[in-house]
Structures are given as C-alpha cells and as structure tokens.
Scaffold this active site. Structure first.
Site, PDB file in Angstrom:
ATOM      1  CG  HIS A  37      -1.971  -1.031   1.247  1.00 24.78           C
ATOM      2  ND1 HIS A  37      -1.925  -2.100   2.112  1.00 24.78           N
ATOM      3  CD2 HIS A  37      -3.098  -1.178   0.517  1.00 24.78           C
ATOM      4  CE1 HIS A  37      -2.986  -2.870   1.912  1.00 24.78           C
ATOM      5  NE2 HIS A  37      -3.715  -2.337   0.949  1.00 24.78           N
ATOM      6  N   GLY A 149      -2.961  -1.412  -7.083  1.00 21.46           N
ATOM      7  CA  GLY A 149      -1.901  -2.395  -7.232  1.00 21.46           C
ATOM      8  C   GLY A 149      -2.233  -3.441  -8.287  1.00 21.46           C
ATOM      9  CG  ASP A 152      -6.369  -7.065  -5.755  1.00 21.91           C
ATOM     10  OD1 ASP A 152      -6.735  -8.231  -5.534  1.00 21.91           O
ATOM     11  OD2 ASP A 152      -5.902  -6.327  -4.879  1.00 21.91           O
ATOM     12  CB  SER A 187      -2.385 -10.025   0.351  1.00 20.27           C
ATOM     13  OG  SER A 187      -3.768 -10.062   0.624  1.00 20.27           O
TER      14      SER A 187
END
Length: 281
Positions: A37, A149, A152, A187
């Site tokens: 992130h 990202g 996905d 994740s």
C-alpha cells in the site's frame, strides 16, 4: 497529516484544495496496510500536490459474510503507518452511511464482460460492489490520479472500465506487485497466515516464475497440467490457474505473437485465499 472520519468535514477539505488548484492523487484501501500500500502513495507523491488515502472495508464486495467478518480492521495502526511514511496529506475513514446513504445496495455495471472472468466467475457480484464504492469515492475525492496495485489486476482493469464508462477525467495508474522476501505477494490477508503457511505460500510465486520460463516454449494445456501437478498433494488447494490476454482477460489455450499475456493463480492456504499474477515475457 489530517484524518477525516465523516463526509462533510472531508468535503470541506477537498473544496479547499480544489480552490487552490491542487492536483489530487488517491489510493483507496480497505486498511490492514502493508508496504505494498505504501508503494502506491510513493508513486502518488511523485505526481500530485495532495495525496489522499481512504480506509473503508466495503461490505458489498464480499460474497462470504464470514470473510467480511474476519477481514482485519487495524485503523489506528494504519493511520500511524501512513503518518510515518510521510507520503500522505489526508486520510479519509468514512462511515458506512457516508458511502451508502440509501442502504447497502450494489449498483450494476457493464464492464464489457471482464467482470465475468476469473474472480467475477468465482465471486458473483463482487465487481459491482467494487464499482459502487470506487465510484462514490471518486465523486467525493475528485482525484486527478488514482493508484491501484497490479496484484488485483482484474480489479485494475475494472476500474479503468469504470472511469471510461462514467466518462471521468481521472487517470488510473497500475503499480507493480510488492512482495515479501520469499516472493509471496503482499496482501492484507497474509496476516492471517501462520509462519509455516507463509513459508509454504512461497511456492505460488515460484510457480508463476516457472510458468514464465515455459511461456511460448510449451503449450498452454501442458503448462496448466504442470501447474496442477506442482500443487498436487501439497498443503495448498489450487482453486484455479489460467493464462489470459491482458486486454480482455479471456483465457487462452494457445499463444499468438501480437498479444500480451498474464498468468493468474488462486490458492487456498488453510482458510486464507491468496491471489497472484505475473505478466509473461
């Protein structure tokens, strides 16, 4: 770094930034933040005057109520990570009623068919839920740029279709997958893995790298067979593996010279569902 917990105060902030003609970059999240992130905000920082994070666990994109209940919620830790990164100017942590003022109904979208492939086939209605929350966040944040990202990857393509369909003046940026030292794609779900499960899950990325070695050397059906054999008798359940065109996300059973291809994989480790992908070159 400012933190906003309601729609009205956040709207005032956005209005003030727009009046100053500042460019805004947004990376929406569901929290449980990790280095992947933070890499989104590092990219956003390069191109925008104002960088905004949103943290909202979106109920309408979960098919399994148990999965929604178990999804990690670590807002205080997330805010500290964002503050420590020194990359983010404002964090928006909306209430459910700020996103769904008329009840938690999903809108229905036509994403040109890509919503029915892969994760769409496995999780009916999932991408309608994604589209609903992202559309609302785009309306409230009014970003010039938005960052997602590539882990996905299908979601990234869905967002591109959303912006195109709604004719929004927002540039969508895909950011490369951030990985653990052993190659496991970062994740929020990884925190539910035990230490042993994390080590075992390294096989997912190792397999994708083997697929890239086999790419254009052997046939797609043979590649699929080899991947299935790798996960046979392992302590992991291979939910699906496929190779698809990047533009359409349609599964292919042969390679052509002019298209770009990507390998997609979903593996269940214990009760944790892990997804990953790799561009084939």
């Amino acid at each position: 770094m400012q933190v906003f917990y309601d729609k009205n105060s956040f709207a005032d902030y956005i209005t003030s930034q727009k009046q100053l003609n500042k460019t805004i970059g947004l990376a929406p999240t569901m929290g449980a933040l990790h280095a992947g992130h933070i890499s989104l905000y590092a990219e956003a920082r390069k191109e925008n005057d104002v960088v905004i994070s949103s943290i909202f666990v979106n109920p309408t994109q979960f098919n399994n109520p148990e999965d929604l209940e178990k999804y990690p919620r670590t807002v205080e830790d997330d805010i500290k990570k964002l503050e420590d990164s020194n990359l983010v100017d404002a964090v928006y942590v909306p209430r459910v009623e700020d996103i769904y003022p008329n009840g938690m109904d999903r809108k229905h979208y036509d994403f040109g068919g890509i919503e029915n492939e892969m994760e769409g086939a496995a999780r009916p209605g999932h991408f309608d839920g994604v589209g609903t929350v992202v559309e609302e966040l785009f309306l409230q944040v009014q970003p010039d740029n938005a960052y997602f990202g590539e882990k996905d990857f299908q979601q990234l393509k869905i967002i591109e279709k959303l912006v195109e369909g709604l004719d929004l003046n927002i540039k969508i940026h895909g950011v490369k997958i951030h990985r653990e030292e052993n190659g496991l794609a970062m994740s929020s779900r990884n925190m539910r893995l035990s230490k042993i499960e994390k080590e075992t899950s390294a096989l997912i990325y190792k397999t994708l790298k083997k697929v890239n070695d086999w790419f254009r050397v052997i046939s797609v059906p043979e590649i699929k067979t080899r991947v299935e054999e790798i996960f046979d008798n392992e302590e992991m359940d291979l939910e699906y593996f496929m190779i698809a065109e990047e533009s359409t996300l349609k599964e292919v059973d042969f390679f052509s010279a002019d298209d770009d291809f990507r390998a997609f994989i979903v593996v269940n480790v214990g009760n944790v569902r892990l997804i990953d992908n790799l561009h084939l070159d």
